[in-house]
Design a protein around this motif. Structure first.
Motif, PDB file in Angstrom:
ATOM      1  N   CYS A   8       1.224  -1.273  -0.521  1.00 57.99           N
ATOM      2  CA  CYS A   8       0.215  -0.268   0.199  1.00 57.99           C
ATOM      3  C   CYS A   8       0.892   1.383   0.476  1.00 57.99           C
ATOM      4  O   CYS A   8       1.409   1.142   0.909  1.00 57.99           O
ATOM      5  N   ARG A  10      -0.170   4.207   1.584  1.00 54.58           N
ATOM      6  CA  ARG A  10       0.096   5.208   2.378  1.00 54.58           C
ATOM      7  C   ARG A  10       0.924   4.878   3.132  1.00 54.58           C
ATOM      8  O   ARG A  10       1.547   3.826   3.729  1.00 54.58           O
ATOM      9  N   CYS A  13       1.533   2.594   6.231  1.00 58.61           N
ATOM     10  CA  CYS A  13       0.407   1.465   6.159  1.00 58.61           C
ATOM     11  C   CYS A  13       1.162  -0.218   6.537  1.00 58.61           C
ATOM     12  O   CYS A  13       1.085  -1.158   7.373  1.00 58.61           O
ATOM     13  N   CYS A  40      -4.423  -0.551   0.007  1.00 62.02           N
ATOM     14  CA  CYS A  40      -5.085  -1.767   0.389  1.00 62.02           C
ATOM     15  C   CYS A  40      -6.468  -1.129   1.105  1.00 62.02           C
ATOM     16  O   CYS A  40      -7.479  -0.366   0.915  1.00 62.02           O
ATOM     17  N   CYS A  43      -7.417   1.781   3.249  1.00 61.16           N
ATOM     18  CA  CYS A  43      -6.741   2.932   3.009  1.00 61.16           C
ATOM     19  C   CYS A  43      -6.936   3.811   0.961  1.00 61.16           C
ATOM     20  O   CYS A  43      -7.043   4.336   0.740  1.00 61.16           O
TER      21      CYS A  43
HETATM   22 ZN   LIG Z   1      -3.489   1.085   3.310  1.00 61.66          ZN
END
Ligand SMILES: [Zn+2]
Length: 98
Positions: A8, A10, A13, A40, A43
């Protein structure tokens, strides 16, 4: 798709990505999928929102087109254009939150 698990986008994360957020770009001759994010399940809403503002802020040259970002389900070994698009998820995330 690379042979290793995709993580992911982010920061912090660390979960494996299950969705790709991408938009079709074209200059009238060639067409490609511009990837904004990989994320994911958790997020998705945040990164989709961010991808949409990035797409909206994108300046295009004459003759270029850029579609709104779509949510694609990542699948190993599949070409970008073969990925399944989750349009109902896009609609749900675009709906104003009350
Ligand atoms: Zn994520």
């Amino acid at each position: 798709m690379p042979p290793y698990p995709v993580i992911c986008y982010r920061p912090g994360c660390g979960q494996p990505a299950v969705y790709k957020i991408a938009a079709r770009w074209s200059d009238g001759v060639t067409e490609e999928l511009k990837t904004y994010s990989l994320c994911c399940e958790r997020c998705l809403a945040e990164l989709y929102e961010r991808s949409r503002s990035k797409q909206a802020a994108c300046r295009l040259a004459a003759g270029e087109t850029l579609e709104a970002p779509g949510i694609l389900v990542l699948a190993r070994g599949r070409h970008d254009f073969q990925l399944v698009r989750r349009q109902e998820l896009e609609e749900r995330l675009q709906a104003p939150t009350v």
